[in-house]
Write an enzyme that holds these catalytic residues in place. Structure first.
Site, PDB file in Angstrom:
ATOM      1  N   SER A   1       0.819  -1.570   0.079  1.00  0.00           N
ATOM      2  CA  SER A   1       0.126  -0.082   0.259  1.00  0.00           C
ATOM      3  C   SER A   1       0.940   0.689  -0.141  1.00  0.00           C
ATOM      4  O   SER A   1       0.693   1.704  -0.892  1.00  0.00           O
ATOM      5  CB  SER A   1      -0.965   0.355   1.230  1.00  0.00           C
ATOM      6  OG  SER A   1      -1.164  -1.239   1.077  1.00  0.00           O
TER       7      SER A   1
ATOM      8  N   ASN B   1      -5.634  -9.078  -7.711  1.00  0.00           N
ATOM      9  CA  ASN B   1      -5.767  -9.793  -6.914  1.00  0.00           C
ATOM     10  C   ASN B   1      -6.652 -10.399  -6.517  1.00  0.00           C
ATOM     11  O   ASN B   1      -6.679 -11.643  -5.512  1.00  0.00           O
ATOM     12  CB  ASN B   1      -5.649  -8.835  -5.231  1.00  0.00           C
ATOM     13  CG  ASN B   1      -6.263  -7.640  -5.218  1.00  0.00           C
ATOM     14  OD1 ASN B   1      -6.501  -6.497  -6.182  1.00  0.00           O
ATOM     15  ND2 ASN B   1      -7.150  -6.859  -4.623  1.00  0.00           N
TER      16      ASN B   1
ATOM     17  N   GLN C   1       0.445  -9.148  -6.650  1.00  0.00           N
ATOM     18  CA  GLN C   1       0.545 -10.386  -6.541  1.00  0.00           C
ATOM     19  C   GLN C   1       1.741 -10.650  -7.383  1.00  0.00           C
ATOM     20  O   GLN C   1       0.974 -11.975  -7.431  1.00  0.00           O
ATOM     21  CB  GLN C   1      -1.090 -10.140  -7.407  1.00  0.00           C
ATOM     22  CG  GLN C   1      -1.706  -9.853  -5.956  1.00  0.00           C
ATOM     23  CD  GLN C   1      -2.157 -10.997  -5.168  1.00  0.00           C
ATOM     24  OE1 GLN C   1      -2.534 -11.882  -5.583  1.00  0.00           O
ATOM     25  NE2 GLN C   1      -2.512 -10.463  -3.756  1.00  0.00           N
TER      26      GLN C   1
ATOM     27  N   SER D   1       5.235  -6.915  -2.211  1.00  0.00           N
ATOM     28  CA  SER D   1       4.817  -6.659  -0.663  1.00  0.00           C
ATOM     29  C   SER D   1       5.021  -8.214  -0.528  1.00  0.00           C
ATOM     30  O   SER D   1       4.635  -8.998  -0.837  1.00  0.00           O
ATOM     31  CB  SER D   1       3.349  -6.439  -0.406  1.00  0.00           C
ATOM     32  OG  SER D   1       3.399  -6.435   0.894  1.00  0.00           O
TER      33      SER D   1
ATOM     34  N   HIS E   1       3.978 -10.262   1.929  1.00  0.00           N
ATOM     35  CA  HIS E   1       3.406 -11.370   3.034  1.00  0.00           C
ATOM     36  C   HIS E   1       3.029 -11.583   1.961  1.00  0.00           C
ATOM     37  O   HIS E   1       2.207 -12.722   2.316  1.00  0.00           O
ATOM     38  CB  HIS E   1       2.872 -10.365   3.900  1.00  0.00           C
ATOM     39  CG  HIS E   1       1.624  -9.577   3.403  1.00  0.00           C
ATOM     40  ND1 HIS E   1       0.247 -10.053   3.383  1.00  0.00           N
ATOM     41  CD2 HIS E   1       1.777  -8.043   3.215  1.00  0.00           C
ATOM     42  CE1 HIS E   1      -0.209  -9.114   2.994  1.00  0.00           C
ATOM     43  NE2 HIS E   1       0.558  -8.338   3.358  1.00  0.00           N
TER      44      HIS E   1
ATOM     45  N   THR F   1      13.606   4.162  11.454  1.00  0.00           N
ATOM     46  CA  THR F   1      14.707   3.316  10.939  1.00  0.00           C
ATOM     47  C   THR F   1      14.284   1.903   9.683  1.00  0.00           C
ATOM     48  O   THR F   1      13.147   1.579  11.163  1.00  0.00           O
ATOM     49  CB  THR F   1      15.079   2.724  12.634  1.00  0.00           C
ATOM     50  OG1 THR F   1      14.978   4.163  13.162  1.00  0.00           O
ATOM     51  CG2 THR F   1      16.337   1.978  12.905  1.00  0.00           C
TER      52      THR F   1
ATOM     53  N   CYS G   1      -9.929  -7.086   1.780  1.00  0.00           N
ATOM     54  CA  CYS G   1      -9.861  -5.477   2.318  1.00  0.00           C
ATOM     55  C   CYS G   1     -11.492  -5.018   2.310  1.00  0.00           C
ATOM     56  O   CYS G   1     -12.004  -4.152   2.617  1.00  0.00           O
ATOM     57  CB  CYS G   1      -9.125  -4.717   0.875  1.00  0.00           C
ATOM     58  SG  CYS G   1      -7.535  -4.911   0.376  1.00  0.00           S
TER      59      CYS G   1
END
Ligand SMILES: *Cc1c(COP(=O)(O)O)cnc(C)c1O
Length: 396
Positions: free
Chosen positions: A71, A151, A179, A199, A201, A237, A324
């Site tokens: 995102s 997705n 994806q 991304s 995950h 960080t 979502c």
């Protein structure tokens, strides 16, 4: 027994990824910005990860920015291209109607700031054509953003060709490859990509970490102001454990793409064949031009939420669309974009596979879906109307 078929929402972390993270949650805990040796160890790991991620995408280290996920990468890519366009008086952006909300909502925000947005119609098969992009380009177009793979319905867009068109016209091309990364081949140069989001995950890496690739020469705008991290383009960080886990997961996925694709495609096609036997059902998205692990169906006379809950009772974890939007009563914007009417879009089921799934699980799932659909139709007044001819079937 539990069968996890919601890998488009998130994946289980691979042992490779977990193992790669552990030392950075334990012995190597430094802040990469610290000048002393503890910090420098962390800094070396960060540099190493950046080089390895760059290699997977076919770019250079300097073109990689670590973000908090897909995102953020989508937001930063689009906002950056918009700011660059604005400086040249170009405030027109082209995208598609079935992008992820991280893209669509960012575009809505820009619209309020005076940008004009063209959302291309998606064909019933879930694809757009390069010609559609070419025809929509204007003299004031500053950005084209088209997702690599959807997705919800898994369809794969011709992004190399779209990238070529944009490059020829000197327009920035962004692709949300969340994806696709780890599942389909990516080479940003060969595919003419200027900005790309991914991304971790979604490919067996940790949550809360992603990458924004930005081609050399494209100046990023900050979403997060702060220190000089990420060449000053993202304060905060660095999340070294997550970065190391993502890097290991990405390498593992890229090394095994061919093998995984072969396995997943066979499982996917078996699942599609099984579910196609259900009367008045339809596969959403092109049968071939789709992610190797994606299956998405609509069943007439069925309500998606009930289907999911009953499947969960039988041990099958599925989704009715994107994670979502579940919980909201609106039907999926993706299914509406490919022309499904509201009633039909409500009866959708997404099953997204991983390499860990087995043929036995697929057989069980086909049986479970058939039973649940039959049960729900049996207690549905709408189904009775359809069967007794008071209403017309939409899905023949
Ligand atoms: C999951 C997903 C995102 C969001 O990624 P996060 O890391 O969860 O923020 C964006 N785009 C697509 C296509 C996705 O599937």
């Amino acid at each position: 027994m539990r069968i996890y078929l919601d890998n488009a929402a998130t994946t289980k972390m691979s042992h490779t990824a977990i193992r790669a993270m552990l030392p950075y949650m334990d012995r190597i805990y430094g802040n990469p910005s610290s000048l002393h040796s503890v910090g420098q160890e962390a800094n070396e790991a960060l540099a190493d990860a950046r080089a390895r991620v760059a290699k997977c995408l076919g770019c250079t280290e300097r073109e990689i920015t670590f973000t908090s996920g897909g995102s953020e990468a989508d937001n930063q890519a689009i906002i950056s291209a918009a700011r660059l366009g604005e400086k040249k008086g170009k405030k027109h952006i082209i995208s598609t109607a079935f992008e992820h909300h991280a893209v669509l909502h960012t575009l809505e925000k820009l619209k309020k700031q005076g940008f004009e947005i063209t959302l291309l119609d998606v064909h019933e098969n879930g694809l757009i054509t390069p010609d559609q992009v070419a025809d929509a380009i204007r003299s004031d177009t500053c950005l084209v953003t088209v997702m690599y793979a959807n997705n919800e319905i898994g369809t794969i867009q011709p992004i190399g060709k779209i990238g070529r068109i944009c490059r020829d016209r000197d327009i920035i091309f962004h692709t949300d490859a969340v994806q696709a990364a780890g599942h389909l081949k990516i080479n940003v140069n060969e595919q003419n990509i200027d900005l790309l989001s991914l991304s971790a995950h979604k490919f067996h890496g940790p949550k809360g970490i992603g990458v924004l690739y930005a081609k050399k020469g494209i100046l990023l705008s900050n979403l997060i102001e702060g220190g000089a991290q990420e060449r000053g383009k993202r304060g905060g960080t660095e999340n070294i454990p997550a970065i190391m886990g993502m890097t290991a997961a990405l390498e593992e996925a890229c090394e095994n793409t061919n093998k995984n694709t072969a396995k997943l495609t066979a499982l996917r096609d078996k699942l599609i064949a099984g579910l196609s036997e259900i009367p008045h059902s339809i596969l959403n998205g092109d049968a071939k031009q789709r992610l190797p692990g994606n299956v998405n169906f609509c069943f007439e006379g069925i309500e998606g939420e009930s289907l999911l809950l009953l499947l969960d009772d039988k041990g099958v974890c599925a989704s009715s669309g994107s994670a979502c939007t579940s919980g909201s009563l609106d039907p999926s914007h993706v299914l509406l974009a490919i022309g499904r009417v509201h009633d039909i879009a409500h009866g959708s089921l997404r099953l997204s596979l991983s390499e860990e799934n087995t043929e036995e699980e697929i057989d069980y799932t086909v049986k479970a879906v058939k039973e649940v659909v039959e049960y729900l139709r049996g207690i549905s007044p709408i189904w009775r109307d359809l069967c007794e001819g008071r209403k017309e079937f939409i899905i023949k």
